[in-house]
Design a protein around this motif. Structure first.
Motif, PDB file in Angstrom:
ATOM      1  N   GLN A 187      70.563  20.647  71.720  1.00  0.00           N
ATOM      2  CA  GLN A 187      71.651  21.345  72.407  1.00  0.00           C
ATOM      3  C   GLN A 187      71.101  22.113  73.613  1.00  0.00           C
ATOM      4  OE1 GLN A 187      74.874  21.319  72.179  1.00  0.00           O
ATOM      5  NE2 GLN A 187      75.507  23.212  73.198  1.00  0.00           N
ATOM      6  N   MET A 188      69.927  22.732  73.426  1.00  0.00           N
ATOM      7  CA  MET A 188      69.331  23.503  74.528  1.00  0.00           C
ATOM      8  C   MET A 188      68.836  22.586  75.633  1.00  0.00           C
ATOM      9  SD  MET A 188      67.443  26.797  73.023  1.00  0.00           S
ATOM     10  CE  MET A 188      68.430  28.210  72.583  1.00  0.00           C
ATOM     11  N   GLN A 189      68.326  21.429  75.247  1.00  0.00           N
ATOM     12  CA  GLN A 189      67.908  20.485  76.302  1.00  0.00           C
ATOM     13  C   GLN A 189      69.110  20.157  77.189  1.00  0.00           C
ATOM     14  OE1 GLN A 189      66.625  16.421  75.219  1.00  0.00           O
ATOM     15  NE2 GLN A 189      65.293  16.404  77.016  1.00  0.00           N
ATOM     16  N   MET A 190      70.253  19.926  76.556  1.00  0.00           N
ATOM     17  CA  MET A 190      71.463  19.576  77.324  1.00  0.00           C
ATOM     18  C   MET A 190      71.952  20.753  78.165  1.00  0.00           C
ATOM     19  SD  MET A 190      75.092  18.159  75.910  1.00  0.00           S
ATOM     20  CE  MET A 190      75.587  19.618  75.010  1.00  0.00           C
ATOM     21  N   VAL A 191      72.065  21.914  77.542  1.00  0.00           N
ATOM     22  CA  VAL A 191      72.627  23.069  78.254  1.00  0.00           C
ATOM     23  C   VAL A 191      71.693  23.521  79.377  1.00  0.00           C
ATOM     24  CG1 VAL A 191      73.289  25.497  78.014  1.00  0.00           C
ATOM     25  CG2 VAL A 191      74.002  23.842  76.292  1.00  0.00           C
ATOM     26  N   ASN A 192      70.403  23.562  79.092  1.00  0.00           N
ATOM     27  CA  ASN A 192      69.474  24.117  80.086  1.00  0.00           C
ATOM     28  C   ASN A 192      69.024  23.117  81.146  1.00  0.00           C
ATOM     29  OD1 ASN A 192      69.545  26.640  78.935  1.00  0.00           O
ATOM     30  ND2 ASN A 192      67.769  26.294  77.623  1.00  0.00           N
ATOM     31  N   THR A 193      68.986  21.814  80.774  1.00  0.00           N
ATOM     32  CA  THR A 193      68.454  20.852  81.762  1.00  0.00           C
ATOM     33  C   THR A 193      69.497  19.843  82.251  1.00  0.00           C
ATOM     34  OG1 THR A 193      67.747  19.080  80.260  1.00  0.00           O
ATOM     35  CG2 THR A 193      66.229  20.950  80.517  1.00  0.00           C
ATOM     36  N   GLY A 194      70.683  19.805  81.627  1.00  0.00           N
ATOM     37  CA  GLY A 194      71.728  18.881  82.095  1.00  0.00           C
ATOM     38  C   GLY A 194      71.557  17.455  81.600  1.00  0.00           C
ATOM     39  N   TRP A 195      70.688  17.230  80.647  1.00  0.00           N
ATOM     40  CA  TRP A 195      70.431  15.864  80.158  1.00  0.00           C
ATOM     41  C   TRP A 195      69.838  15.952  78.756  1.00  0.00           C
ATOM     42  CZ3 TRP A 195      66.081  12.915  78.708  1.00  0.00           C
ATOM     43  CH2 TRP A 195      66.226  11.529  78.761  1.00  0.00           C
ATOM     44  N   MET A 196      70.219  15.016  77.892  1.00  0.00           N
ATOM     45  CA  MET A 196      69.627  14.964  76.543  1.00  0.00           C
ATOM     46  C   MET A 196      69.144  13.531  76.303  1.00  0.00           C
ATOM     47  SD  MET A 196      71.430  15.518  72.815  1.00  0.00           S
ATOM     48  CE  MET A 196      72.427  16.919  73.231  1.00  0.00           C
ATOM     49  N   HIS A 197      68.030  13.425  75.598  1.00  0.00           N
ATOM     50  CA  HIS A 197      67.484  12.099  75.304  1.00  0.00           C
ATOM     51  C   HIS A 197      68.451  11.318  74.400  1.00  0.00           C
ATOM     52  CE1 HIS A 197      64.908   9.030  73.540  1.00  0.00           C
ATOM     53  NE2 HIS A 197      64.125   9.194  74.598  1.00  0.00           N
ATOM     54  N   ASN A 198      68.522   9.987  74.606  1.00  0.00           N
ATOM     55  CA  ASN A 198      69.472   9.153  73.857  1.00  0.00           C
ATOM     56  C   ASN A 198      69.348   9.305  72.342  1.00  0.00           C
ATOM     57  OD1 ASN A 198      71.417   6.943  73.487  1.00  0.00           O
ATOM     58  ND2 ASN A 198      69.639   5.798  72.763  1.00  0.00           N
ATOM     59  N   TYR A 199      68.119   9.329  71.853  1.00  0.00           N
ATOM     60  CA  TYR A 199      67.940   9.379  70.393  1.00  0.00           C
ATOM     61  C   TYR A 199      68.503  10.681  69.845  1.00  0.00           C
ATOM     62  CZ  TYR A 199      65.735   8.051  66.014  1.00  0.00           C
ATOM     63  OH  TYR A 199      65.530   7.669  64.717  1.00  0.00           O
ATOM     64  N   MET A 200      68.306  11.752  70.594  1.00  0.00           N
ATOM     65  CA  MET A 200      68.827  13.045  70.151  1.00  0.00           C
ATOM     66  C   MET A 200      70.347  13.111  70.297  1.00  0.00           C
ATOM     67  SD  MET A 200      66.296  14.326  68.859  1.00  0.00           S
ATOM     68  CE  MET A 200      67.286  15.685  68.251  1.00  0.00           C
ATOM     69  N   ARG A 201      70.898  12.372  71.278  1.00  0.00           N
ATOM     70  CA  ARG A 201      72.365  12.376  71.424  1.00  0.00           C
ATOM     71  C   ARG A 201      73.027  11.822  70.169  1.00  0.00           C
ATOM     72  NH1 ARG A 201      74.084  11.766  77.766  1.00  0.00           N
ATOM     73  NH2 ARG A 201      72.008  11.890  78.633  1.00  0.00           N
ATOM     74  N   MET A 202      72.396  10.789  69.581  1.00  0.00           N
ATOM     75  CA  MET A 202      72.975  10.190  68.376  1.00  0.00           C
ATOM     76  C   MET A 202      72.963  11.216  67.241  1.00  0.00           C
ATOM     77  SD  MET A 202      71.582   6.294  68.375  1.00  0.00           S
ATOM     78  CE  MET A 202      69.930   6.266  68.973  1.00  0.00           C
ATOM     79  N   TYR A 203      71.808  11.840  67.056  1.00  0.00           N
ATOM     80  CA  TYR A 203      71.643  12.833  65.998  1.00  0.00           C
ATOM     81  C   TYR A 203      72.592  14.012  66.220  1.00  0.00           C
ATOM     82  CZ  TYR A 203      69.284  16.232  62.997  1.00  0.00           C
ATOM     83  OH  TYR A 203      69.011  17.168  62.041  1.00  0.00           O
ATOM     84  N   TRP A 204      72.645  14.454  67.465  1.00  0.00           N
ATOM     85  CA  TRP A 204      73.467  15.609  67.860  1.00  0.00           C
ATOM     86  C   TRP A 204      74.937  15.378  67.473  1.00  0.00           C
ATOM     87  CZ3 TRP A 204      77.318  15.600  71.746  1.00  0.00           C
ATOM     88  CH2 TRP A 204      77.707  16.846  72.230  1.00  0.00           C
ATOM     89  N   ALA A 205      75.466  14.217  67.817  1.00  0.00           N
ATOM     90  CA  ALA A 205      76.893  13.958  67.556  1.00  0.00           C
ATOM     91  C   ALA A 205      77.146  13.802  66.053  1.00  0.00           C
ATOM     92  CB  ALA A 205      77.337  12.715  68.311  1.00  0.00           C
ATOM     93  N   LYS A 206      76.195  13.152  65.353  1.00  0.00           N
ATOM     94  CA  LYS A 206      76.412  12.931  63.915  1.00  0.00           C
ATOM     95  C   LYS A 206      76.404  14.255  63.147  1.00  0.00           C
ATOM     96  CE  LYS A 206      75.475   8.106  63.548  1.00  0.00           C
ATOM     97  NZ  LYS A 206      76.812   7.731  63.099  1.00  0.00           N
ATOM     98  N   LYS A 207      75.564  15.177  63.593  1.00  0.00           N
ATOM     99  CA  LYS A 207      75.539  16.483  62.906  1.00  0.00           C
ATOM    100  C   LYS A 207      76.827  17.256  63.196  1.00  0.00           C
ATOM    101  CE  LYS A 207      72.117  15.965  60.611  1.00  0.00           C
ATOM    102  NZ  LYS A 207      72.134  15.993  59.149  1.00  0.00           N
ATOM    103  N   ILE A 208      77.403  17.076  64.352  1.00  0.00           N
ATOM    104  CA  ILE A 208      78.678  17.766  64.638  1.00  0.00           C
ATOM    105  C   ILE A 208      79.744  17.259  63.667  1.00  0.00           C
ATOM    106  CG2 ILE A 208      80.465  18.227  66.371  1.00  0.00           C
ATOM    107  CD1 ILE A 208      78.348  18.105  68.528  1.00  0.00           C
ATOM    108  N   LEU A 209      79.703  15.957  63.348  1.00  0.00           N
ATOM    109  CA  LEU A 209      80.643  15.427  62.344  1.00  0.00           C
ATOM    110  C   LEU A 209      80.398  16.100  60.988  1.00  0.00           C
ATOM    111  CD1 LEU A 209      82.752  13.417  61.245  1.00  0.00           C
ATOM    112  CD2 LEU A 209      80.940  11.701  61.075  1.00  0.00           C
TER     113      LEU A 209
END
Ligand SMILES: Cc1cc2nc3c(=O)[nH]c(=O)nc-3n(C[C@H](O)[C@H](O)[C@H](O)COP(=O)(O)OP(=O)(O)OC[C@H]3O[C@@H](n4cnc5c(N)ncnc54)[C@H](O)[C@@H]3O)c2cc1C
Length: 473
Positions: free
Chosen positions: A370-392
């Motif tokens: 989440q911090m990678q996205m908020v602070n740098t404007g981009w998140m790695h693809n592998y983390m995007r998958m994990y990130w969205a699944k945890k929100i579910l």
């Protein structure tokens, strides 16, 4: 003889124009003959924000050369693009000088305006075009702008699918999975994976003195009421020049090994071209050709092209053919059934949208993403998958999870508000383009990713160190 020659020339010109309008990349939105009295061809730039390798611009130039008229590019950003904030506008702004430079080299005048002086119709009233050529964008709002323009313009309007490799309308309907679209794309790929000639306009345009145009270096957002709560990110600079530099760097230093390294978020081994593809600062054709022609192992090239062509064009297909692309309704029927069956499952961990946004969860790996996205404007693809699944996993309902994921993704990612984002979130939360997996609580048969196993697949400690900071921004 004189009469014959001139009517012959007109017939030839009409042939060329008809041929151009029949190109599968072109959609005729307002039909009719180009106005013979028109003074120029207008290229209405919106999505494809570049002056090179731009099929929409190429069509405008070819039409103008056939008509023996000049080309004028009209670009007029507005502050009301859905969910765009200062971070996105700054990146867009940084690309404008490159557009102006590239157009000048091709003998094309550039008219830059910005809200509230953004009306295409007013501009066309001033410059009296014979024909207007635009680019395509499958998203709801820009599509509605193109439809309105087609109704109101008095000359023909064509749009050109400039930001995909295979024209998206050729797919005809929503595709079910990567393997189905891959076959169809591959069957015609060679017809469309062709470098632009980047031809110049034959006729120059003399800009009338009274015609307003901004300096390409201007800060277009000055005076706009936009969301300024998300700051620009200095580690990214918009523009075609920077995009080409990144592409060269990727092909020379990262393509070799992409297949094995691409799922390691702590290692910088992907192209990071997604923001540039999103803003149209680089063409997907340029990217794919550079990789195809590179001196790199075949497996790495194929792995990259699978993402940049199959998955990217599958996302465009979703948005083009599914009106509910950005909400949970775009999910697969099996996914809706399984999520409904587990709707009442006990959810031991629940977070509010605010807690998620502020990276205040118990899971350091998730917080780092989440911090990678908020602070740098981009998140790695592998983390995007994990990130969205945890929100579910951590939301009260799948619909709420989907909504939060779309909102945060669109707000903070430089490449957000993009078909890829809607497809990725739908894949993670509502089974889009995936298949049923083993049944488990909350997720039902939606593919699960656990923190432990995800963290073991790469150096997650290093990733956390790289991205977890004391504060956001
Ligand atoms: C939950 C979730 C949200 C996502 N949100 C976005 C988004 O808002 N915008 C966005 O552009 N991508 C999004 N993606 C897709 C993917 O994560 C990014 O495109 C990729 O991480 C961008 O980094 P890169 O340019 O270095 O990719 P590379 O690995 O270098 O790939 C090259 C290009 O291929 C395309 N691509 C790569 N992976 C995918 C994919 N899984 N689906 C579709 N196209 C892909 C992108 O255009 C990318 O720039 C999302 C994926 C998920 C799972």
């Amino acid at each position: 003889m004189e009469v014959f020659t001139s009517s012959h020339r007109i017939a030839n010109c009409m042939d060329s124009i008809a041929k151009l309008s029949n190109d599968p990349r072109v959609t005729v939105r307002r039909s009719g003959d180009a106005d013979p009295e028109g003074r120029c061809v207008v290229y209405w730039m919106q999505r494809a924000q570049r002056g090179v390798d731009n099929p929409a611009l190429d069509v405008a130039i070819e039409a103008a050369n056939a008509l023996q008229k000049p080309v004028v590019t009209f670009f007029a950003p507005v502050p009301f693009y859905p969910h765009a904030n200062l971070r996105h506008y700054r990146f867009l702004n940084e690309g404008i000088a490159d557009i102006a430079g590239a157009l000048a080299k091709r003998n094309i005048e550039f008219v830059l305006r910005s809200y509230p002086n953004h009306s295409l119709l007013k501009f066309c009233n001033d410059v009296k075009p014979a024909l207007v050529v635009g680019d395509e964008n499958p998203m709801r709002e820009p599509e509605s702008w193109r439809k309105k323009a087609a109704m109101k313009l008095r000359v023909p309007l064509w749009t050109v699918d400039a930001d995909v490799i295979v024209p998206s309308k050729l797919l005809e309907k929503a595709q079910y999975a990567a393997h189905t679209i891959r076959r169809r794309l591959q069957a015609v790929l060679n017809n469309y994976l062709i470098a632009s000639r980047n031809a110049a306009a034959h006729v120059s345009w003399k800009k009338p003195l009274h015609l307003a145009s901004l300096d390409p270096e201007v800060a277009i957002t000055r005076g706009w009421e936009i969301d300024r709560s998300v700051p620009p990110v200095p580690n990214w600079k918009g523009g075609s020049g920077e995009a080409l530099r990144l592409l060269r760097d990727f092909v020379q230093h990262k393509l070799n090994g992409y297949g094995t390294q691409r799922n390691k978020p702590e290692v910088d081994h992907t192209s990071r071209l997604s923001p540039y593809l999103h803003f149209g600062h680089i063409s997907p054709i340029t990217v794919a050709l550079a990789v195809q022609n590179a001196n790199a192992p075949k497996a790495d090239k194929e792995a990259f092209l699978n993402q940049a062509i199959t998955w990217r064009e599958l996302a465009v297909n979703l948005v083009r053919f599914h009106p509910e692309y950005d909400n949970i309704e775009c999910g697969e029927p099996w996914a809706h059934r399984t999520l409904a069956k587990h709707a009442k499952d006990h959810r031991p961990v629940l977070y509010t949208e605010r807690q998620l946004e502020n990276a205040q969860t118990h899971d350091q790996l998730w917080n780092a993403a989440q911090m990678q996205m908020v602070n740098t404007g981009w998140m790695h693809n592998y983390m995007r998958m994990y990130w969205a699944k945890k929100i579910l996993e951590w939301s009260r309902t799948p619909a709420e999870a989907h909504q939060i994921a779309v909102k945060l993704n669109d707000k903070y990612e430089l490449d957000g508000r993009d078909p890829n984002g809607y497809a990725g979130i739908a894949w993670a939360i509502v089974g889009k383009f995936d298949r049923p997996w083993f049944e488990r609580p909350i997720f039902g048969q939606i593919r699960y990713m656990s923190g432990e196993s995800t963290g073991r697949k790469f150096d997650s400690k290093r990733y956390i160190q790289q991205n977890l900071s004391e504060q956001l921004f």
